[in-house]
Scaffold this motif. Structure first.
Motif, PDB file in Angstrom:
ATOM      1  N   LEU A  75      51.548 -63.739  15.935  1.00 25.72           N
ATOM      2  CA  LEU A  75      51.370 -62.533  15.122  1.00 25.72           C
ATOM      3  C   LEU A  75      50.157 -61.775  15.631  1.00 25.72           C
ATOM      4  O   LEU A  75      49.240 -62.358  16.223  1.00 25.72           O
ATOM      5  CB  LEU A  75      51.149 -62.884  13.640  1.00 25.72           C
ATOM      6  N   THR A  76      50.125 -60.455  15.393  1.00 19.11           N
ATOM      7  CA  THR A  76      48.956 -59.638  15.718  1.00 19.11           C
ATOM      8  C   THR A  76      48.624 -58.748  14.536  1.00 19.11           C
ATOM      9  O   THR A  76      49.520 -58.265  13.829  1.00 19.11           O
ATOM     10  CB  THR A  76      49.207 -58.773  16.975  1.00 19.11           C
ATOM     11  N   VAL A 291      55.822 -66.304   7.334  1.00 17.57           N
ATOM     12  CA  VAL A 291      55.582 -65.842   5.967  1.00 17.57           C
ATOM     13  C   VAL A 291      55.534 -64.321   5.871  1.00 17.57           C
ATOM     14  O   VAL A 291      56.294 -63.721   5.109  1.00 17.57           O
ATOM     15  CB  VAL A 291      54.295 -66.470   5.406  1.00 17.57           C
ATOM     16  N   PRO A 292      54.652 -63.606   6.614  1.00 22.73           N
ATOM     17  CA  PRO A 292      54.550 -62.150   6.425  1.00 22.73           C
ATOM     18  C   PRO A 292      55.538 -61.395   7.305  1.00 22.73           C
ATOM     19  O   PRO A 292      56.094 -61.923   8.277  1.00 22.73           O
ATOM     20  CB  PRO A 292      53.118 -61.857   6.836  1.00 22.73           C
ATOM     21  N   GLY A 295      53.725 -54.931   8.749  1.00 16.82           N
ATOM     22  CA  GLY A 295      53.231 -53.974   7.762  1.00 16.82           C
ATOM     23  C   GLY A 295      52.572 -54.615   6.571  1.00 16.82           C
ATOM     24  O   GLY A 295      51.869 -53.932   5.815  1.00 16.82           O
ATOM     25  N   GLU A 296      52.777 -55.904   6.348  1.00 16.85           N
ATOM     26  CA  GLU A 296      52.152 -56.586   5.220  1.00 16.85           C
ATOM     27  C   GLU A 296      50.722 -56.983   5.562  1.00 16.85           C
ATOM     28  O   GLU A 296      50.390 -57.207   6.735  1.00 16.85           O
ATOM     29  CB  GLU A 296      52.955 -57.828   4.838  1.00 16.85           C
ATOM     30  N   ASN A 297      49.892 -57.069   4.527  1.00 16.52           N
ATOM     31  CA  ASN A 297      48.503 -57.486   4.703  1.00 16.52           C
ATOM     32  C   ASN A 297      48.404 -58.988   4.482  1.00 16.52           C
ATOM     33  O   ASN A 297      49.041 -59.540   3.577  1.00 16.52           O
ATOM     34  CB  ASN A 297      47.582 -56.765   3.722  1.00 16.52           C
ATOM     35  N   PRO A 303      48.173 -69.492   5.168  1.00 13.56           N
ATOM     36  CA  PRO A 303      49.202 -69.871   6.149  1.00 13.56           C
ATOM     37  C   PRO A 303      50.209 -68.737   6.351  1.00 13.56           C
ATOM     38  O   PRO A 303      50.733 -68.180   5.385  1.00 13.56           O
ATOM     39  CB  PRO A 303      49.864 -71.089   5.516  1.00 13.56           C
ATOM     40  N   VAL A 304      50.435 -68.380   7.610  1.00 10.61           N
ATOM     41  CA  VAL A 304      51.366 -67.295   7.915  1.00 10.61           C
ATOM     42  C   VAL A 304      52.530 -67.771   8.773  1.00 10.61           C
ATOM     43  O   VAL A 304      53.602 -67.155   8.760  1.00 10.61           O
ATOM     44  CB  VAL A 304      50.631 -66.129   8.618  1.00 10.61           C
TER      45      VAL A 304
END
Length: 402
Positions: A75-76, A291-292, A295-297, A303-304
């Motif tokens: 993720l970035t 998980v995200p 566009g989500e914060n 944990p993502v």
């Protein structure tokens, strides 16, 4: 009735004997259950989160069930804010570096000027003290004798010039009989008179020096010499105070260097934060859950991504009579129902009490535990045929006693 009773007796004896034989050979159901331990193989999972940073997700280059390698981007986050902070930190470093260079150059020039001034002041003090000492001590005897000779030489030169001048005067009384013209005679007289005056002044100066050397310095001259020495010393002390000013400037220069060091540390810290905004896989494995969404914060530490690593393990539960055979880091043989022809090596990771299992209590002493259960975690290397969810079996009797 007698016949039926005999048949039942024979069957009872046969069953009893067979049970005894099975028990003696250790192959009865109870013995087998106690000796053969089975468990389900599980893949180790890792919960991955952003360390110390949070923000809006702008890139999700992975999908669930996708294999990943160690270092792959997961993720970035949006780096806009951190990029602006990095630009400001870099600009601050450049400004401070320029100030530091200018201060160093100015301090070097000031130090060189001060060093030259100190040398000149020290020379001035030495000269003033020498002059004062000479005034206090007076002229040496050899200097006086040398001056006497200078006076004698000056007197001889004057007397010789006076003799020539008188000769010209005598010639002036008979200039009409002299072969020289009157004009030439007048010029010669003028030159002789000037020379005579010059030599007289020189003789008088040499005599005055001799008188001064003989009589010694006056009170006013001694005071003047002491005043000049004090003045030279004051100039030296004033220049020495200038060194203190330069030392104070050097402290300011050190403070500026420390400021630059702190700014470099801040830049490194911001760069680390930016690097952490790109989440990477810590090991090889498979993406289990994301998980995200874009566009989500997300927050720091939440944990993502969940990754299923290449490490497989299962938990083995043994009794206190069997736990003595298991030690951390030892290797034990492991059987699999799905792989009947293979025996793989398992590595004991830890052995601990299993609090989730109640102790088996006997009735002879109420409340006293006679048998406890222990948990041993076993890791095993993944193979092409070995998959999570398979049943692993360990035969306790195959484990060598330690």
């Amino acid at each position: 009735m007698k016949r039926n009773a005999a048949v039942l007796a024979v069957l009872a004896i046969a069953l009893g004997g067979g049970g005894f034989m099975l028990s003696a050979e250790g192959k009865d159901a109870v013995t087998l259950a106690a000796n053969q331990k089975a468990s389900i193989v599980t893949a180790e999972q890792v919960n991955i989160s952003f360390q110390g940073v949070g923000g809006k997700v702008v890139g999700v280059p992975i999908q669930e069930e996708q294999p990943v390698k160690k270092g792959d981007v997961l993720l970035t986050l949006d780096p806009t804010d951190i990029d602006l902070q990095l630009q400001k930190a870099q600009a601050d470093i450049e400004v401070t570096t320029l100030k530091l260079k200018q201060s160093q150059d100015g301090l070097q020039v000031a130090q060189e000027k001060l060093n030259n001034a100190l040398k000149q002041a020290q020379i001035g003090v030495a000269q003033a003290k020498t002059s004062q000492q000479q005034v206090e001590e007076g002229a040496r005897s050899e200097d006086i004798e040398r001056q006497r000779l200078a006076v004698t030489a000056a007197s001889d030169s004057y007397n010789h010039a006076l003799k020539l001048y008188n000769q010209l005067l005598n010639m002036e009384e008979t200039y009409d009989k002299n072969p020289y013209s009157y004009k030439d005679h007048r010029d010669a007289m003028e030159n002789a008179k000037n020379q005579l005056t010059t030599l007289e002044n020189a003789r008088n100066q040499q005599q005055a020096v001799l008188d001064k050397m003989t009589n010694g310095a006056t009170k006013e001259e001694r005071q003047q010499a002491a005043l000049m020495a004090d003045k030279a010393q004051a100039v030296l002390e004033q220049n020495q105070l200038g060194q203190e000013d330069i030392d104070n400037q050097r402290i300011g220069l050190d403070a500026l260097a420390k400021q630059l060091e702190q700014q470099n540390i801040l830049l490194q810290s911001l760069q680390i934060q930016k690097d952490r905004m790109t989440l990477k896989a810590p090991s090889d494995g498979k993406v289990v859950k994301i998980v995200p969404k874009t566009g989500e914060n997300v927050g720091s530490g939440a944990p993502v991504v969940i990754i299923e690593t290449e490490k497989l393990y299962f938990d083995l539960y043994v009794s206190e009579q069997q736990v003595g055979k298991l030690k951390p880091d030892m290797t034990i043989p492991v059987h699999f129902a799905a792989l009947p022809d293979q025996v793989l090596d398992g590595r004991v990771h830890f052995v601990t009490a299993a609090p989730q299992f109640a102790s088996l209590r006997m009735s002879r002493e109420k409340g006293t535990a006679d048998l406890n259960t222990f948990q041993a975690r076993i890791y095993i290397d993944r193979t092409d045929k070995l998959l999570p969810g398979m049943t692993a079996e360990v035969h306790v009797d195959e484990i060598p006693a330690r």
